[in-house]
Write an enzyme that holds these catalytic residues in place. Sequence first.
Site, PDB file in Angstrom:
ATOM      1  N   VAL A  87      -4.036  -3.326  29.592  1.00  0.00           N
ATOM      2  CA  VAL A  87      -3.551  -2.110  30.719  1.00  0.00           C
ATOM      3  C   VAL A  87      -4.208  -0.168  30.760  1.00  0.00           C
ATOM      4  O   VAL A  87      -4.291  -0.443  31.373  1.00  0.00           O
ATOM      5  CB  VAL A  87      -1.970  -1.220  30.166  1.00  0.00           C
ATOM      6  CG1 VAL A  87      -1.395   0.033  31.150  1.00  0.00           C
ATOM      7  CG2 VAL A  87      -0.271  -2.270  30.183  1.00  0.00           C
ATOM      8  N   VAL A 140      -1.076  14.958  43.659  1.00  0.00           N
ATOM      9  CA  VAL A 140      -1.269  15.677  42.916  1.00  0.00           C
ATOM     10  C   VAL A 140      -1.220  17.337  42.921  1.00  0.00           C
ATOM     11  O   VAL A 140      -0.516  17.805  42.326  1.00  0.00           O
ATOM     12  CB  VAL A 140      -1.975  15.479  41.943  1.00  0.00           C
ATOM     13  CG1 VAL A 140      -1.544  16.877  40.740  1.00  0.00           C
ATOM     14  CG2 VAL A 140      -2.264  14.115  40.694  1.00  0.00           C
ATOM     15  N   GLY A 173      -8.991   7.087  23.900  1.00  0.00           N
ATOM     16  CA  GLY A 173      -9.618   7.069  22.894  1.00  0.00           C
ATOM     17  C   GLY A 173      -9.334   5.582  22.586  1.00  0.00           C
ATOM     18  O   GLY A 173      -8.568   4.933  22.271  1.00  0.00           O
ATOM     19  N   ARG A 225     -12.407   1.025  18.473  1.00  0.00           N
ATOM     20  CA  ARG A 225     -13.778  -0.144  18.693  1.00  0.00           C
ATOM     21  C   ARG A 225     -14.479   0.300  19.991  1.00  0.00           C
ATOM     22  O   ARG A 225     -14.573  -0.452  20.963  1.00  0.00           O
ATOM     23  CB  ARG A 225     -13.468  -1.845  18.502  1.00  0.00           C
ATOM     24  CG  ARG A 225     -13.480  -1.975  16.768  1.00  0.00           C
ATOM     25  CD  ARG A 225     -12.773  -3.219  16.004  1.00  0.00           C
ATOM     26  NE  ARG A 225     -12.086  -3.618  16.840  1.00  0.00           N
ATOM     27  CZ  ARG A 225     -10.946  -3.803  17.096  1.00  0.00           C
ATOM     28  NH1 ARG A 225     -10.570  -3.575  16.136  1.00  0.00           N
ATOM     29  NH2 ARG A 225      -9.422  -4.736  18.199  1.00  0.00           N
ATOM     30  N   GLU A 275       7.677   5.630  32.219  1.00  0.00           N
ATOM     31  CA  GLU A 275       8.444   4.194  33.039  1.00  0.00           C
ATOM     32  C   GLU A 275       8.350   3.011  32.138  1.00  0.00           C
ATOM     33  O   GLU A 275       9.260   2.491  33.316  1.00  0.00           O
ATOM     34  CB  GLU A 275       7.753   4.914  34.485  1.00  0.00           C
ATOM     35  CG  GLU A 275       8.525   3.742  35.501  1.00  0.00           C
ATOM     36  CD  GLU A 275      10.027   3.752  35.617  1.00  0.00           C
ATOM     37  OE1 GLU A 275      10.771   2.946  35.665  1.00  0.00           O
ATOM     38  OE2 GLU A 275      10.622   5.407  35.858  1.00  0.00           O
ATOM     39  N   VAL A 305       9.408   0.030  30.101  1.00  0.00           N
ATOM     40  CA  VAL A 305      10.549  -0.856  30.221  1.00  0.00           C
ATOM     41  C   VAL A 305      10.454  -1.472  31.456  1.00  0.00           C
ATOM     42  O   VAL A 305      10.350  -1.065  32.480  1.00  0.00           O
ATOM     43  CB  VAL A 305      12.114  -0.192  30.481  1.00  0.00           C
ATOM     44  CG1 VAL A 305      13.000  -1.724  30.519  1.00  0.00           C
ATOM     45  CG2 VAL A 305      12.165   0.369  29.184  1.00  0.00           C
ATOM     46  N   ILE A 314       8.186  -2.290  37.466  1.00  0.00           N
ATOM     47  CA  ILE A 314       9.640  -1.767  38.601  1.00  0.00           C
ATOM     48  C   ILE A 314       9.971  -0.552  38.147  1.00  0.00           C
ATOM     49  O   ILE A 314      10.528   0.103  37.136  1.00  0.00           O
ATOM     50  CB  ILE A 314      10.789  -2.549  37.663  1.00  0.00           C
ATOM     51  CG1 ILE A 314      10.353  -4.167  37.594  1.00  0.00           C
ATOM     52  CG2 ILE A 314      11.933  -2.665  38.370  1.00  0.00           C
ATOM     53  CD1 ILE A 314      11.377  -5.482  36.970  1.00  0.00           C
ATOM     54  N   LYS A 367      13.849  -2.488  24.671  1.00  0.00           N
ATOM     55  CA  LYS A 367      14.108  -1.774  26.060  1.00  0.00           C
ATOM     56  C   LYS A 367      15.498  -1.871  25.867  1.00  0.00           C
ATOM     57  O   LYS A 367      16.166  -0.836  26.447  1.00  0.00           O
ATOM     58  CB  LYS A 367      13.741  -2.701  26.878  1.00  0.00           C
ATOM     59  CG  LYS A 367      11.716  -3.057  26.622  1.00  0.00           C
ATOM     60  CD  LYS A 367      11.185  -4.495  27.461  1.00  0.00           C
ATOM     61  CE  LYS A 367       9.943  -4.658  27.671  1.00  0.00           C
ATOM     62  NZ  LYS A 367       9.454  -5.776  27.586  1.00  0.00           N
TER      63      LYS A 367
END
Length: 428
Positions: free
Chosen positions: A11, A30, A40, A43, A124, A127, A131, A200
């Site tokens: 992700v 924005v 962060g 490895r 968001e 879960v 979606i 969830k």
Amino acid sequence: MRVALLGCGTVGTEVVRLLREQATDLAARVGAPVELTGIGVRRPNKHRGQVPAELLTTDAAALVDSDVDVVVEVIGGIEPARTLLVTALRAGKSVVTANKALLAEHGAELFAAADASGADLYFEAAVAGAIPLLRPLRESLAGDRITRVMGIVNGTTNYILSAMDSTGAGYAETLEEASRLGYAEADPTADVDGYDAASKAAILASLAFHTRVTAADVHREGIASVTAADIAAAKAIDRTVKLLAICERVTHADGRESVSARVHPAMIPRSHPLAGVGGAFNAVFVEADAAGQLMFYGRGAGGAPTASAVLGDLVAAARNRVVAGRGPRESAYADLPAQPMGQVSTRYHISLDVADRAGVLAQVAAVFAEHDVSIAAVRQEGRVNDASLVIVTHGASDAALRSTVDKIGGLPVVREVVSVMRVEGEQP
């Protein structure tokens, strides 16, 4: 807007990609440029070539303490994520997290830290991946009274059960195939034993019913005990088996209300919209007094889908900082108690191996009557020396059903209680 990213797995790598590819659009949405100041990781060498090497650091604490506006966390697990996010929130930095386990166990602490400093906490992506589900519960339906949330929130288990349904294969071989294809982790315990879905469910129940619900409040059963025979039995009555997360606002006879949250396999009619949700997809049904029934469907996991939800939260948090605004706070005013699983009422499908002789059904039915469990339908198939007896009940409490099954299992005419499975998606 200066952003720190904690974690750079599947992700996190997608978050970095989207931040770089959509930099111009994100700045316009924005109202200020969005700058990734550091990542962060544990490895750094593992990530070189995937993200800019100069952004990588092993000192996540220093990154959080630096001059950043938003901290995005996709590490997962409880520690060090909890400490890092509490530190960020107490310092007034907005937080975006995809960490369902952390929210389900320590959500109250995170919200308290956010409230104390006036910081935003968005989640968001925790879960159902891409979606848009939590924001509608948290904001769009804030003026309505939600009564039930039921859905498929784990793609791994849905893939396994869908494959078992379509091929007739057993659980073990289907899990092995899911692992080979990348749908199941090397250690699938969190998914197949229902821990992921339970976290969830706790988040969904908390938002839907304005009550703090933790993972410990959620009744949890996994899918390891689901057999090919269970799937075949469901097909015989035009149903399929899904691992469901079910959250309900329960109104008792005396007017008291409580919250029920549970995760378990269940048979649902093939006509139900959730029955058609196949593969690794997720779908959630929401029922509210004014809005009626709503269904949210899409990709519930994966790098890019989850990163999409993370970026949506990041834009919201950054916008708020640009205009000196604030996102929604925790709403836990209802403070409803958790309903014990023994009091939860649903229908059941029970398969028994019994002796093939006269009077067996009468003996079994007498036990159901003794425990006040009403029988809706019975199907019996004879074989040499024994028979299969299938009983579908009307709505009954979990405690009453368990007592019934325990006593039936001790009857001399019952060779084995083959399976007990809940039936959902119908009126009790």
